[in-house]
Design an enzyme around this catalytic site. Structure first.
Site, PDB file in Angstrom:
ATOM      1  N   HIS A  40       5.484   7.525 -20.811  1.00 44.19           N
ATOM      2  CA  HIS A  40       4.394   8.210 -20.124  1.00 44.19           C
ATOM      3  C   HIS A  40       4.811   8.472 -18.681  1.00 44.19           C
ATOM      4  CE1 HIS A  40       3.913   3.995 -18.981  1.00 44.19           C
ATOM      5  NE2 HIS A  40       3.487   4.485 -17.829  1.00 44.19           N
ATOM      6  N   HIS A 124       7.850   9.906 -12.306  1.00 45.85           N
ATOM      7  CA  HIS A 124       8.979   9.439 -13.110  1.00 45.85           C
ATOM      8  C   HIS A 124       8.468   8.961 -14.463  1.00 45.85           C
ATOM      9  CE1 HIS A 124       7.334   5.712 -11.433  1.00 45.85           C
ATOM     10  NE2 HIS A 124       7.795   5.142 -12.529  1.00 45.85           N
TER      11      HIS A 124
END
Ligand code: ATP
Ligand code: MG
Length: 186
Positions: A40, A124
């Site tokens: 995720h 990220h």
């Protein structure tokens, strides 16, 4: 005592992007690679809240509208020191629309009384975590420096509940916004 929920807001990733990331995994000593279910992109970490506060958070997230935008994977990096890494990640770009969405969420969270996020937002996707000694991290970074994917469209974000476990956290999607089943009520 009220049950506490550990919450965060994140983007889910399309299956082909997750498959691409899973394909990169391996060849690093000491890495605990994330599973498909764990991949995720965090937009806002919330932390432990009670159920009433979780309801407020859900309402606030429901009120957020944003124009869909495109992003792609770009490069790889690490948090921590190269000799003592904490985490390996894949980059996502461009940063501006992600930061803009994260800021909308931040504003909504502060408005309902959550403490402001102090950390800088760095988009990220966590690929691996380290608990002990590591090796060959430099090789992984060099090999994935030019990482790139076809763009995908971000249309929704998700409120997750995190269940911490020794075997690795389990992230449970609680709700996705904008809600597909409801038209804009404004
Ligand atoms: P563990 O804490 O057991 O290593 P985890 O970090 O994956 O597991 P959580 O701590 O619940 O699980 O974090 C959920 C998500 O929020 C992860 O993407 C994590 O990187 C991110 N996150 C956690 N704490 C913060 C924080 N203080 N600021 C920003 N993001 C955070
Ligand atoms: Mg954590």
């Amino acid at each position: 005592v009220d049950a506490m929920l550990r919450l965060f807001v994140a983007l889910q990733l399309p299956p082909e992007v997750r498959a691409r990331l899973i394909g990169l995994m391996g060849g690093v000593n000491g890495a605990r690679w994330q599973t498909d279910d764990q991949l995720h992109l965090t937009l806002r970490f919330i932390g432990e809240v009670d159920e009433a506060r979780a309801e407020d958070i859900d309402s606030a997230l429901r009120a957020i509208a944003f124009a869909p935008f495109q992003v792609s994977l770009q490069g790889a990096g690490l948090f921590g020191d190269i000799r003592k890494p904490r985490m390996l990640w894949a980059g996502v770009s461009p940063e501006a629309p992600l930061a803009h969405l994260a800021q909308k969420i931040e504003t909504a969270m502060v408005r309902i009384g959550l403490p402001a996020e102090q950390r800088k937002f760095t988009p990220h996707v966590t690929l691996a975590r380290f608990k002990g000694p590591s090796g060959r991290v430099d090789r992984f970074l060099a090999a994935n420096d030019q990482l790139w994917s076809a763009p995908w469209t971000v249309e929704r974000f998700t409120l997750f509940r995190s269940h911490l476990a020794h075997s690795g956290a389990i992230y449970e999607p609680l709700a996705t916004y904008p809600d597909e089943d409801h038209d804009d009520e404004s």
